[in-house]
Design a protein around this motif. Structure first.
Motif, PDB file in Angstrom:
ATOM      1  N   ALA A 171      39.190  46.188  41.956  1.00  0.00           N
ATOM      2  CA  ALA A 171      38.744  45.048  41.150  1.00  0.00           C
ATOM      3  C   ALA A 171      37.659  44.264  41.878  1.00  0.00           C
ATOM      4  O   ALA A 171      36.647  43.878  41.272  1.00  0.00           O
ATOM      5  N   VAL A 172      37.831  44.045  43.158  1.00  0.00           N
ATOM      6  CA  VAL A 172      36.821  43.329  43.941  1.00  0.00           C
ATOM      7  C   VAL A 172      35.516  44.128  43.973  1.00  0.00           C
ATOM      8  O   VAL A 172      34.424  43.568  43.812  1.00  0.00           O
ATOM      9  N   ALA A 173      35.615  45.437  44.165  1.00  0.00           N
ATOM     10  CA  ALA A 173      34.414  46.276  44.199  1.00  0.00           C
ATOM     11  C   ALA A 173      33.697  46.259  42.851  1.00  0.00           C
ATOM     12  O   ALA A 173      32.461  46.172  42.804  1.00  0.00           O
ATOM     13  N   LEU A 174      34.445  46.329  41.755  1.00  0.00           N
ATOM     14  CA  LEU A 174      33.827  46.308  40.432  1.00  0.00           C
ATOM     15  C   LEU A 174      33.156  44.967  40.144  1.00  0.00           C
ATOM     16  O   LEU A 174      32.052  44.928  39.594  1.00  0.00           O
ATOM     17  N   LEU A 175      33.793  43.891  40.510  1.00  0.00           N
ATOM     18  CA  LEU A 175      33.201  42.574  40.284  1.00  0.00           C
ATOM     19  C   LEU A 175      31.936  42.382  41.113  1.00  0.00           C
ATOM     20  O   LEU A 175      30.956  41.814  40.647  1.00  0.00           O
ATOM     21  N   THR A 176      31.956  42.873  42.340  1.00  0.00           N
ATOM     22  CA  THR A 176      30.768  42.777  43.194  1.00  0.00           C
ATOM     23  C   THR A 176      29.630  43.610  42.621  1.00  0.00           C
ATOM     24  O   THR A 176      28.481  43.151  42.560  1.00  0.00           O
ATOM     25  N   GLY A 177      29.937  44.810  42.192  1.00  0.00           N
ATOM     26  CA  GLY A 177      28.922  45.669  41.595  1.00  0.00           C
ATOM     27  C   GLY A 177      28.375  45.099  40.306  1.00  0.00           C
ATOM     28  O   GLY A 177      27.171  45.162  40.046  1.00  0.00           O
ATOM     29  N   ILE A 199      53.472  48.574  46.172  1.00  0.00           N
ATOM     30  CA  ILE A 199      52.580  47.722  46.962  1.00  0.00           C
ATOM     31  C   ILE A 199      51.258  48.426  47.227  1.00  0.00           C
ATOM     32  O   ILE A 199      50.182  47.832  47.115  1.00  0.00           O
ATOM     33  N   GLU A 200      51.312  49.703  47.533  1.00  0.00           N
ATOM     34  CA  GLU A 200      50.079  50.458  47.779  1.00  0.00           C
ATOM     35  C   GLU A 200      49.214  50.512  46.530  1.00  0.00           C
ATOM     36  O   GLU A 200      47.998  50.325  46.601  1.00  0.00           O
ATOM     37  N   TYR A 201      49.825  50.774  45.377  1.00  0.00           N
ATOM     38  CA  TYR A 201      49.063  50.793  44.136  1.00  0.00           C
ATOM     39  C   TYR A 201      48.472  49.418  43.826  1.00  0.00           C
ATOM     40  O   TYR A 201      47.353  49.301  43.331  1.00  0.00           O
ATOM     41  N   GLY A 202      49.206  48.383  44.115  1.00  0.00           N
ATOM     42  CA  GLY A 202      48.697  47.029  43.919  1.00  0.00           C
ATOM     43  C   GLY A 202      47.504  46.734  44.802  1.00  0.00           C
ATOM     44  O   GLY A 202      46.516  46.141  44.357  1.00  0.00           O
ATOM     45  N   LEU A 203      47.574  47.152  46.067  1.00  0.00           N
ATOM     46  CA  LEU A 203      46.438  46.945  46.972  1.00  0.00           C
ATOM     47  C   LEU A 203      45.227  47.750  46.538  1.00  0.00           C
ATOM     48  O   LEU A 203      44.087  47.255  46.587  1.00  0.00           O
ATOM     49  N   ILE A 204      45.445  48.981  46.120  1.00  0.00           N
ATOM     50  CA  ILE A 204      44.325  49.817  45.664  1.00  0.00           C
ATOM     51  C   ILE A 204      43.665  49.198  44.443  1.00  0.00           C
ATOM     52  O   ILE A 204      42.431  49.123  44.363  1.00  0.00           O
TER      53      ILE A 204
END
Length: 55
Positions: A25-31, A15-20
């Protein structure tokens, strides 16, 4: 049995790896969105500059 289920931490790492990975992914898409807008603006500026230089 319930206490054993609560104490089990085997799935916590997954679960932790999934959240990370989701946060990354969100940070990369925003960037990427910000970067693509900047590149687009540079090409528009270059195109306008070249067009105006012929006039």
């Amino acid at each position: 049995m319930f206490a054993k289920f609560i104490a089990c931490e085997d799935g916590a790492t997954a679960i932790e790896y999934g959240l990370i990975s989701a946060i990354m992914a969100v940070a990369l898409l925003t960037g990427f969105g910000a970067f693509s807008n900047a590149i687009s603006n540079q090409f528009v500026y270059l195109s306008d500059t070249m067009t105006n230089s012929w006039n």
